[in-house]
Design a protein around this motif. Structure first.
Motif, PDB file in Angstrom:
ATOM      1  N   MET A 165       0.852  -1.191   0.000  1.00 42.59           N
ATOM      2  CA  MET A 165       0.000   0.000   0.000  1.00 42.59           C
ATOM      3  C   MET A 165       0.887   1.241   0.000  1.00 42.59           C
ATOM      4  O   MET A 165       1.846   1.326   0.762  1.00 42.59           O
ATOM      5  CB  MET A 165      -0.928   0.010   1.204  1.00 42.59           C
ATOM      6  CG  MET A 165      -1.864   1.203   1.271  1.00 42.59           C
ATOM      7  SD  MET A 165      -2.981   1.098   2.693  1.00 42.59           S
ATOM      8  CE  MET A 165      -3.867   2.633   2.507  1.00 42.59           C
ATOM      9  N   SER A 166       0.554   2.205  -0.851  1.00 45.14           N
ATOM     10  CA  SER A 166       1.354   3.422  -0.949  1.00 45.14           C
ATOM     11  C   SER A 166       1.046   4.367   0.209  1.00 45.14           C
ATOM     12  O   SER A 166      -0.091   4.449   0.689  1.00 45.14           O
ATOM     13  CB  SER A 166       1.062   4.129  -2.274  1.00 45.14           C
ATOM     14  OG  SER A 166       1.924   5.229  -2.452  1.00 45.14           O
ATOM     15  N   THR A 167       2.067   5.078   0.674  1.00 44.84           N
ATOM     16  CA  THR A 167       1.900   6.028   1.765  1.00 44.84           C
ATOM     17  C   THR A 167       1.020   7.197   1.331  1.00 44.84           C
ATOM     18  O   THR A 167       1.279   7.803   0.284  1.00 44.84           O
ATOM     19  CB  THR A 167       3.272   6.565   2.216  1.00 44.84           C
ATOM     20  OG1 THR A 167       4.105   5.466   2.580  1.00 44.84           O
ATOM     21  CG2 THR A 167       3.129   7.511   3.394  1.00 44.84           C
ATOM     22  N   PRO A 168      -0.023   7.540   2.093  1.00 42.93           N
ATOM     23  CA  PRO A 168      -0.846   8.710   1.745  1.00 42.93           C
ATOM     24  C   PRO A 168       0.009   9.974   1.700  1.00 42.93           C
ATOM     25  O   PRO A 168       0.963  10.118   2.472  1.00 42.93           O
ATOM     26  CB  PRO A 168      -1.875   8.778   2.880  1.00 42.93           C
ATOM     27  CG  PRO A 168      -1.892   7.404   3.471  1.00 42.93           C
ATOM     28  CD  PRO A 168      -0.495   6.871   3.317  1.00 42.93           C
ATOM     29  N   ALA A 169      -0.339  10.886   0.796  1.00 42.06           N
ATOM     30  CA  ALA A 169       0.467  12.093   0.627  1.00 42.06           C
ATOM     31  C   ALA A 169      -0.406  13.286   0.296  1.00 42.06           C
ATOM     32  O   ALA A 169      -1.520  13.138  -0.224  1.00 42.06           O
ATOM     33  CB  ALA A 169       1.492  11.885  -0.495  1.00 42.06           C
ATOM     34  N   VAL A 170       0.103  14.462   0.598  1.00 37.56           N
ATOM     35  CA  VAL A 170      -0.457  15.714   0.107  1.00 37.56           C
ATOM     36  C   VAL A 170       0.659  16.464  -0.606  1.00 37.56           C
ATOM     37  O   VAL A 170       1.828  16.383  -0.211  1.00 37.56           O
ATOM     38  CB  VAL A 170      -1.057  16.591   1.226  1.00 37.56           C
ATOM     39  CG1 VAL A 170      -2.300  15.952   1.809  1.00 37.56           C
ATOM     40  CG2 VAL A 170      -0.026  16.880   2.316  1.00 37.56           C
ATOM     41  N   VAL A 171       0.306  17.177  -1.652  1.00 39.66           N
ATOM     42  CA  VAL A 171       1.263  17.955  -2.420  1.00 39.66           C
ATOM     43  C   VAL A 171       0.991  19.434  -2.161  1.00 39.66           C
ATOM     44  O   VAL A 171      -0.124  19.908  -2.385  1.00 39.66           O
ATOM     45  CB  VAL A 171       1.162  17.637  -3.922  1.00 39.66           C
ATOM     46  CG1 VAL A 171       2.097  18.537  -4.721  1.00 39.66           C
ATOM     47  CG2 VAL A 171       1.472  16.170  -4.181  1.00 39.66           C
ATOM     48  N   ILE A 172       1.978  20.152  -1.679  1.00 40.15           N
ATOM     49  CA  ILE A 172       1.839  21.576  -1.373  1.00 40.15           C
ATOM     50  C   ILE A 172       2.299  22.362  -2.591  1.00 40.15           C
ATOM     51  O   ILE A 172       3.484  22.363  -2.954  1.00 40.15           O
ATOM     52  CB  ILE A 172       2.670  21.969  -0.142  1.00 40.15           C
ATOM     53  CG1 ILE A 172       2.342  21.056   1.045  1.00 40.15           C
ATOM     54  CG2 ILE A 172       2.427  23.431   0.208  1.00 40.15           C
ATOM     55  CD1 ILE A 172       0.889  21.066   1.454  1.00 40.15           C
ATOM     56  N   ALA A 173       1.368  23.039  -3.249  1.00 42.37           N
ATOM     57  CA  ALA A 173       1.645  23.773  -4.482  1.00 42.37           C
ATOM     58  C   ALA A 173       1.197  25.219  -4.322  1.00 42.37           C
ATOM     59  O   ALA A 173       0.687  25.632  -3.280  1.00 42.37           O
ATOM     60  CB  ALA A 173       0.940  23.114  -5.662  1.00 42.37           C
ATOM     61  N   ALA A 174       1.379  26.000  -5.379  1.00 44.04           N
ATOM     62  CA  ALA A 174       1.011  27.412  -5.355  1.00 44.04           C
ATOM     63  C   ALA A 174       0.777  27.893  -6.781  1.00 44.04           C
ATOM     64  O   ALA A 174       1.238  27.255  -7.733  1.00 44.04           O
ATOM     65  CB  ALA A 174       2.100  28.252  -4.686  1.00 44.04           C
ATOM     66  N   PRO A 175       0.086  29.005  -6.947  1.00 43.72           N
ATOM     67  CA  PRO A 175      -0.073  29.563  -8.293  1.00 43.72           C
ATOM     68  C   PRO A 175       1.234  30.081  -8.872  1.00 43.72           C
ATOM     69  O   PRO A 175       1.399  30.137 -10.091  1.00 43.72           O
ATOM     70  CB  PRO A 175      -1.075  30.711  -8.091  1.00 43.72           C
ATOM     71  CG  PRO A 175      -1.767  30.406  -6.802  1.00 43.72           C
ATOM     72  CD  PRO A 175      -0.734  29.719  -5.960  1.00 43.72           C
ATOM     73  N   ALA A 176       2.184  30.480  -8.015  1.00 40.96           N
ATOM     74  CA  ALA A 176       3.432  31.075  -8.489  1.00 40.96           C
ATOM     75  C   ALA A 176       4.497  30.958  -7.411  1.00 40.96           C
ATOM     76  O   ALA A 176       4.190  30.688  -6.240  1.00 40.96           O
ATOM     77  CB  ALA A 176       3.220  32.550  -8.851  1.00 40.96           C
ATOM     78  N   SER A 177       5.745  31.163  -7.809  1.00 42.69           N
ATOM     79  CA  SER A 177       6.833  31.190  -6.836  1.00 42.69           C
ATOM     80  C   SER A 177       6.632  32.334  -5.853  1.00 42.69           C
ATOM     81  O   SER A 177       6.000  33.345  -6.168  1.00 42.69           O
ATOM     82  CB  SER A 177       8.174  31.371  -7.558  1.00 42.69           C
ATOM     83  OG  SER A 177       8.462  30.280  -8.402  1.00 42.69           O
TER      84      SER A 177
END
Length: 531
Positions: A1-13
């Protein structure tokens, strides 16, 4: 089973991803979670802060440098034994490697590509300054731009007031996106930076730990950790990355290397990428190269080979497998750029890995191979120059054929001088801090045989520096690639058993190079062993 994850992103740098991701890692750990920290792209600095927050090494996920087929295996390897993973993105959500021929909305190397590969939800960090009701339109665009990306929620950063927060929450509600938290403006949390971004955690010392604690406190107070943990998910399937398996696959795949590219029946030494194949320089690999992830070279098909790496290594290199050649890696404040998988691969190849600080230490006893990674030697040039015994020893060993792998900071350390300060003098060049930043991925061709590469092998690497140097011509260039304008760039230096260059490569994408380097170190140890 793969480890649950969240990806922290943004509209821009510049939206605050690092503050949110680092604080989230620390807050989740404080709440009792075992958190695996990751960074999208080649960045070395953010993972240092992630590592402080998580209490375990920060790792990178970069399909450009390691090959898309390795992203999920590396994720599974780095998150083994953890409850969840936090993946900090790079630039804006859909920003990646710029390719005028690319028509897919998800760019190579982008945060969106990693989120899609992992099957993980994206949390969008929005710099709230200047935003009001129109935020709804921006969020609608990001949520619907590509159906393969699931936008799971929003974190509002740098919110000006309670009223401002209310307006922004209403805008998020208009497009059906939950707000997982709202962070007030706190300029005192800014981590000191300089010409290449944040100051690495190793250099920043106790102040870095204090900054991580402050980010953790901020996130714990203003973000709903329960909602974040509940949102985490991953559908990533496949084998976990294993350094031994990779090394066996590299040996069985003819030993060529470069972002998973393996020579298939080509005489690479006779064709370094010019002439008939010159068009491929700085572009895609020609048809005579195939990715390790295809056919019989796949990671899955090689999973059973891990048990055979010991006997295979002994057949190829008895000293490396049984005695363990000592490979020294420069560390400390001046040499902070490195990937965790590098040490793992060196050890799996049979090396005894020893880390030392060139600012104040000597080479480890019995050093038979030397790795000089990237970092900020220009910030520590006087201290490096003061350790004259080490500089003299490295120069002498290089002359005797010590295998040396030097990238960026390592290249500068091997020159005669850096900003007027004496360096090792292995390479007949002088280095100085320059006015311009050199930054970007490169599709490079090795021009000369070295302890790591064979002439003609193609490698994907990354440049990231603001120094420059002059090489009068005593050393052969290490790499060549084509600039966007079509100009052929020759870069780096090879001489004796030294390979030095500004180009950063990821060892996980080039396991054969690591195998060769350890083999060369073993040869050096064997031929220079005390009588």
């Amino acid at each position: 089973m793969s480890t649950p994850a969240v990806v922290i992103a943004a509209p821009a740098s510049g939206s605050g991803k690092t503050t949110v991701a680092t604080g989230l890692i620390g807050a989740l750990r404080r709440a009792g979670h075992r958190v695996a920290p990751f960074k999208v792209g080649p960045d070395y600095i953010d993972p240092g802060y992630h590592g402080l927050a998580a209490g375990r090494p920060g790792r990178n996920l970069d399909p450009v440098l390691v090959g898309a087929e390795r992203v999920v295996p590396l994720f599974r390897h780095g998150s083994a034994g953890c409850d969840l993973a936090v993946v900090e993105g790079v630039m804006g959500l859909f920003d990646g490697r710029i390719d005028e021929h690319h028509t897919d909305p998800i760019a190579e190397g982008s945060t969106a590509q990693i989120a899609a590969m992992l099957g993980a939800p994206v949390i969008l960090v929005v710099d709230a300054r200047g935003h009001s009701q129109s935020l709804a339109a921006l969020l609608h665009g990001f949520a619907t731009y590509d159906s393969g990306i699931r936008l799971g929620g929003v974190i509002l950063n740098r919110v000006g007031s309670e009223r401002h927060e209310q307006v922004l929450r209403a805008a998020c509600a208009c497009v059906g996106l939950p707000v997982l938290g709202a962070l007030p403006r706190m300029p005192e949390l800014a981590v000191p930076s300089r010409h290449l971004g944040l100051i690495p955690a190793v250099e920043h010392g106790s102040a870095a730990q204090a900054a991580v604690e402050a980010m953790t406190d901020l996130v714990a107070a203003h973000i709903d950790l329960g909602e974040v943990a509940a949102l985490a998910a991953s559908t990533a399937q496949g084998e976990s990355w294993d350094p031994r398996t990779e090394l066996v696959a590299a040996v069985l795949g003819s030993g060529a290397s470069g972002s998973g590219l393996v020579a298939a029946g080509a005489d690479s030494a006779s064709d370094p990428g010019f002439g008939a194949s010159g068009a491929a320089l700085g572009g895609e690999a020609p048809s005579s190269f195939r990715p390790i992830g295809s056919s019989s070279d796949s990671l899955a098909s090689n999973a059973g080979l891990a048990s055979t790496v010991g006997p295979l290594a002994r057949d190829l290199d008895p000293l490396s497998a049984e005695a363990g050649a000592v490979v020294a890696i420069a560390g400390g404040p001046a040499f902070t750029f490195g990937y965790t998988e590098h040490r793992e691969l060196l050890a799996a190849a049979g090396a005894q890995v020893r880390v030392f600080d060139p600012l104040r230490e000597e080479l480890p006893s019995g050093t038979a191979g030397l790795v000089l990674p990237g970092g900020f030697p220009e910030e520590h040039a006087a201290e490096l120059a003061a350790n004259t015994g080490l500089l003299t020893e490295i120069a002498a060993l290089a002359g005797r054929g010590l295998p040396i792998h030097a990238e960026c900071a390592g290249l500068l350390y091997l020159t005669r001088t850096l900003d007027g300060h004496r360096m090792a003098g292995v390479i007949d060049a002088e280095a100085e801090f320059g006015p311009r930043l050199t930054l970007g991925y490169r599709d490079a061709v090795a021009l000369t045989d070295s302890p790591l590469w064979r002439a003609g092998e193609r490698v994907r690497g990354h440049e990231f520096h603001r120094t420059r140097l002059t090489i009068p011509g005593s050393a052969a260039p290490a790499w060549a690639w084509r600039s966007p304008s079509g100009e052929t760039i020759r870069e780096g230096a090879t001489l004796h058993q030294v390979h030095a260059s500004y180009l950063h490569t990821h060892p996980a994408g080039n396991p054969a190079a690591i195998s060769r380097f350890v083999s060369a170190a073993s040869d050096f140890a064997r031929t220079h062993a005390p009588a």
